[in-house]
Design a protein around this motif. Structure first.
Motif, PDB file in Angstrom:
ATOM      1  N   UNK A   3      37.422  44.613  41.503  1.00  0.00           N
ATOM      2  CA  UNK A   3      36.529  43.667  39.919  1.00  0.00           C
ATOM      3  C   UNK A   3      36.031  45.051  39.384  1.00  0.00           C
ATOM      4  N   UNK A   4      38.032  45.246  38.769  1.00  0.00           N
ATOM      5  CA  UNK A   4      37.868  46.558  38.379  1.00  0.00           C
ATOM      6  C   UNK A   4      37.612  47.116  37.638  1.00  0.00           C
ATOM      7  N   UNK A   5      37.369  46.490  36.189  1.00  0.00           N
ATOM      8  CA  UNK A   5      37.139  46.469  34.872  1.00  0.00           C
ATOM      9  C   UNK A   5      34.879  46.864  35.314  1.00  0.00           C
ATOM     10  N   UNK A   6      34.923  46.402  35.859  1.00  0.00           N
ATOM     11  CA  UNK A   6      33.170  46.051  36.361  1.00  0.00           C
ATOM     12  C   UNK A   6      32.889  47.483  37.120  1.00  0.00           C
ATOM     13  N   UNK A   7      33.843  47.182  38.281  1.00  0.00           N
ATOM     14  CA  UNK A   7      33.341  49.540  38.949  1.00  0.00           C
ATOM     15  C   UNK A   7      33.757  50.237  37.804  1.00  0.00           C
ATOM     16  N   UNK A   8      34.969  50.266  37.281  1.00  0.00           N
ATOM     17  CA  UNK A   8      35.201  51.175  36.366  1.00  0.00           C
ATOM     18  C   UNK A   8      33.991  51.940  35.423  1.00  0.00           C
ATOM     19  N   UNK A   9      33.312  50.885  35.028  1.00  0.00           N
ATOM     20  CA  UNK A   9      32.129  51.211  34.040  1.00  0.00           C
ATOM     21  C   UNK A   9      31.165  51.686  34.725  1.00  0.00           C
ATOM     22  N   UNK A  10      30.762  50.399  35.939  1.00  0.00           N
ATOM     23  CA  UNK A  10      30.049  51.377  36.291  1.00  0.00           C
ATOM     24  C   UNK A  10      29.493  52.404  37.265  1.00  0.00           C
ATOM     25  N   UNK A  11      31.266  52.974  37.464  1.00  0.00           N
ATOM     26  CA  UNK A  11      31.352  54.380  38.080  1.00  0.00           C
ATOM     27  C   UNK A  11      30.832  55.241  36.291  1.00  0.00           C
ATOM     28  N   UNK A  12      31.260  54.357  35.692  1.00  0.00           N
ATOM     29  CA  UNK A  12      31.133  55.385  34.492  1.00  0.00           C
ATOM     30  C   UNK A  12      29.220  55.960  34.011  1.00  0.00           C
ATOM     31  N   UNK A  13      28.610  55.374  35.243  1.00  0.00           N
ATOM     32  CA  UNK A  13      26.371  55.186  35.134  1.00  0.00           C
ATOM     33  C   UNK A  13      26.417  56.724  35.841  1.00  0.00           C
ATOM     34  N   UNK A  14      27.346  56.960  36.307  1.00  0.00           N
ATOM     35  CA  UNK A  14      27.060  58.608  37.371  1.00  0.00           C
ATOM     36  C   UNK A  14      27.678  59.562  36.196  1.00  0.00           C
ATOM     37  N   UNK A  15      28.567  59.137  35.296  1.00  0.00           N
ATOM     38  CA  UNK A  15      29.424  60.453  35.112  1.00  0.00           C
ATOM     39  C   UNK A  15      28.366  60.595  33.248  1.00  0.00           C
ATOM     40  N   UNK A  16      27.847  59.422  32.909  1.00  0.00           N
ATOM     41  CA  UNK A  16      26.662  59.900  31.550  1.00  0.00           C
ATOM     42  C   UNK A  16      25.744  60.062  32.123  1.00  0.00           C
ATOM     43  N   UNK A  17      25.686  60.271  33.631  1.00  0.00           N
ATOM     44  CA  UNK A  17      24.246  60.716  34.035  1.00  0.00           C
ATOM     45  C   UNK A  17      24.369  62.050  34.313  1.00  0.00           C
ATOM     46  N   UNK A  18      25.449  62.665  35.232  1.00  0.00           N
ATOM     47  CA  UNK A  18      25.540  63.767  35.244  1.00  0.00           C
ATOM     48  C   UNK A  18      25.873  64.492  33.973  1.00  0.00           C
ATOM     49  N   UNK A  19      25.770  63.847  32.879  1.00  0.00           N
ATOM     50  CA  UNK A  19      25.972  65.232  31.693  1.00  0.00           C
ATOM     51  C   UNK A  19      24.622  65.042  31.148  1.00  0.00           C
ATOM     52  N   UNK A  20      23.788  64.585  31.941  1.00  0.00           N
ATOM     53  CA  UNK A  20      22.321  64.957  31.098  1.00  0.00           C
ATOM     54  C   UNK A  20      21.751  63.430  30.481  1.00  0.00           C
ATOM     55  N   UNK A  22      21.135  59.663  30.251  1.00  0.00           N
ATOM     56  CA  UNK A  22      20.502  57.900  30.285  1.00  0.00           C
ATOM     57  C   UNK A  22      20.553  57.119  30.453  1.00  0.00           C
ATOM     58  N   UNK A  23      21.429  56.600  31.797  1.00  0.00           N
ATOM     59  CA  UNK A  23      22.634  56.134  31.635  1.00  0.00           C
ATOM     60  C   UNK A  23      22.071  54.186  30.862  1.00  0.00           C
ATOM     61  N   UNK A  24      20.322  53.750  31.172  1.00  0.00           N
ATOM     62  CA  UNK A  24      19.447  53.417  30.951  1.00  0.00           C
ATOM     63  C   UNK A  24      18.250  53.378  29.910  1.00  0.00           C
ATOM     64  N   UNK A  25      19.455  54.177  28.692  1.00  0.00           N
ATOM     65  CA  UNK A  25      18.149  54.850  28.403  1.00  0.00           C
ATOM     66  C   UNK A  25      16.566  55.341  27.835  1.00  0.00           C
ATOM     67  N   UNK A  26      16.229  55.338  26.934  1.00  0.00           N
ATOM     68  CA  UNK A  26      14.923  55.988  26.732  1.00  0.00           C
ATOM     69  C   UNK A  26      14.054  55.648  25.498  1.00  0.00           C
ATOM     70  N   UNK A  27      13.394  55.343  25.179  1.00  0.00           N
ATOM     71  CA  UNK A  27      12.710  55.131  23.900  1.00  0.00           C
ATOM     72  C   UNK A  27      13.784  56.377  22.524  1.00  0.00           C
TER      73      UNK A  27
END
Length: 499
Positions: A3-20, A22-27
């Motif tokens: 499920x290539x595209x889906x999984x590679x985008x999901x993997x970016x959640x971790x990368x985005x959070x590693x930069x500090x 929030x992948x599903x952000x705030x106000x």
RNA sequence: GGGCGCGUAGCUCAACUGGCAGAGCAACUGACUCUUAAUCAGUAGGUUGUAGGUUCGAUUCCUACCGCGCUCACCA
């Protein structure tokens, strides 16, 4: 499963959070909406944007054009789109790392100043980025948008994201409803809400949806019309009332019919159907102006003129628009035997209404008021003073569609009881759309109902006209469709959590 | 409910008379600091709606089913 595209985008959640981030952000408190910026600054030349106009905006990424260490993208919000310019040496290192993880469809915030590019497009020079929400699914193609009709209806959210004109349709729909409400309020009508679940259904000829209340152990019907309740309120002294809400009719689906549809019904004591004709003309013209800016509205290949509404009787319309040979004379059209022979219907009133529908209705393109209806098809309308076979009723027909229906209300309980009995006879003969007996309605009327005019207008059909749509499904956000099969979204998401 | 049509990659669409299922966008790798349907080089991505049938061979022909559209009937 792959499920290539889906999984590679999901993997970016971790990368985005590693930069500090929030992948599903705030106000995120923005200073301007994108449409505000377009409105305020589109007319300004490059030099007028100096001194720097600083803004903070949010939106969904629509396009990205990366060019090595700089990039352009378009952000869309509230139907507007603004170009962003991101340059590696103009943003913090962390924000540039985030930028490299962005996908089309992600929702982000941006700080910067407005400027014009070499080609003159108003753009935001980005100085800081914030991440607000991750998209896991691919957006429809940027050039054609989402075309598949079924997907557009089933996933209206996706339709709204990728087809800006769809948003405009529903904005216009809101303007129509707001115009109706304002016009009625200005005339002293008050908005009320009456039951959607009714123990006895009435006010129209249609088959209902049936539901059941468990605790009371009673069957209830989703209303086919609010009419009888609104007239009870007229008896109670609420002399100008209206209701804008859904009706439900358990019948065919077509480009002009959805099982649930929106009507405005309004009732005004001490007027009659002629008074309502005048009101209707004003209201429709004003709706057209409020919704489109003009009383002349393009629909298909015709210009509908809401400033000039013709009036004719049903009999006149049958004669004038008769198809082929054998158009009736003014004497024949009043002759019950002729009508029954010509239509095959059992009674003269149904015969005339039928002949009107097959010969005339589709040809009434320009807004037209058709008045004087047969009593048999109008169980709740008052008799015409000169012709006992007719009632004081009219419909407004536009583009071959019934847009509205109005009449002087029958307020005589003795006559109303006869009409109900007549409907029960029709029901006994197999007409399951004939009106039911409603004894409480008779009781209300027996307390005395003032002379009253009442009218219903089909909001969805009016919106079709105002937005130049040929199908009612294009003006209803979520039209009724058969449930789709397995979607598989839960299991795709489950696989992400299980890893 | 009847008739006609459609269903191919995430999206938009091809595939002649039955003969190896293809392109653009999106994605991935690389180049590029004013692009805008960005460009350039490369890579990957398919149970052709589902189930049967005919055939050496089916996206293509046949049957049934599922979904959608148009239309007729129905719906004042």
């Amino acid at each position: 499963m792959e499920d290539g595209l889906f999984e590679s985008r999901a993997a970016r959640i971790g990368e985005i959070e590693a930069l500090g981030y929030k992948a599903f952000g705030k106000r995120f408190d923005f200073t301007h909406t994108i449409p505000d910026i377009l409105l305020d600054f589109s007319a300004k030349a490059a030099e007028e944007l100096v001194p720097e106009t600083r803004v903070r905006i949010a939106g969904r990424i629509q396009t990205v054009r990366r060019m090595g260490k700089a990039a352009f993208m378009h952000l869309q919000q509230n139907g507007g789109r603004l170009q962003l310019y991101v340059k590696k040496d103009a943003v913090p290192e962390r924000d540039y790392a985030l930028f490299n993880l962005l996908d089309i469809g992600d929702i982000i915030g941006a700080d910067g100043y407005l400027f014009r590019t070499r080609t003159g497009e108003l753009s935001l020079h980005v100085e800081a980025l914030e991440f607000l929400s991750k998209t896991l699914l691919a957006m429809p193609e940027k050039f054609h948008g989402l075309e598949d009709v079924e997907t557009r209806y089933r996933q209206r959210y996706l339709d709204l994201i990728s087809n800006p004109e769809v948003r405009d349709v529903f904005v216009t729909r809101a303007k129509v409803i707001s115009s109706v409400r304002r016009q009625l309020e200005e005339r002293g009508f008050i908005e009320v809400e009456t039951p959607m679940m009714q123990p006895v259904y009435g006010g129209a000829a249609a088959r209902p949806f049936v539901t059941h209340h468990n605790t009371l152990d009673i069957d209830l019907y989703l209303r086919i019309a609010p009419e009888l309740y609104l007239k009870r309120l007229i008896v109670g002294g609420l002399e100008r009332v209206y209701e804008i809400n859904r009706n439900f009719r358990n019948e065919g689906v077509s480009t002009r019919h959805n099982p649930e549809f929106t009507m405005v019904e309004f009732y005004q004591a001490y007027t009659d159907y002629k008074g309502l004709m005048d009101l209707t003309e004003t209201m429709l013209r004003t709706i057209a102006i409020d919704a489109t800016g003009s009383a002349i509205v393009k629909y298909g290949d015709v210009d509908l003129d809401f400033g000039n509404i013709r009036r004719m009787t049903m009999r006149e319309a049958v004669i004038e628009f008769w198809d082929g040979e054998g158009a009736p004379s003014t004497e024949q059209i009043r002759n019950p035997e002729w009508l029954q022979t010509a239509s095959g219907k059992a009674c003269a009133g149904e015969a005339l209404a039928h002949l009107f529908e097959i010969h005339a209705e589709k040809k009434l393109i320009q807004p037209t008021i058709i008045y004087e209806f047969p009593v048999e098809v109008s169980p709740l309308a008052n008799n015409n003073a000169d012709d006992p076979t007719m009632v004081d009723r009219f419909e407004i027909i536009i583009a071959g569609m019934e847009i509205g229906n109005a009449y002087t209300e029958l307020n005589n309980p003795i006559e109303q009881r006869k009409r109900f009995d007549g409907q029960l006879d029709m029901r006994a003969k197999g007409d399951d759309e004939a009106h039911q007996m409603d004894e409480d309605y008779l009781r209300a009327m027996a307390y005395g109902m003032p002379p009253t005019g009442g009218e219903g207008l089909g909001i969805d059909r009016i919106v079709m006209l105002m937005t130049n749509n040929q199908s009612i499904r294009d003006v209803i956000l979520f039209p009724l469709l058969r449930p789709e099969g397995e979607i598989g979204m839960a299991s795709r998401l489950r696989r992400l959590s299980d890893r």
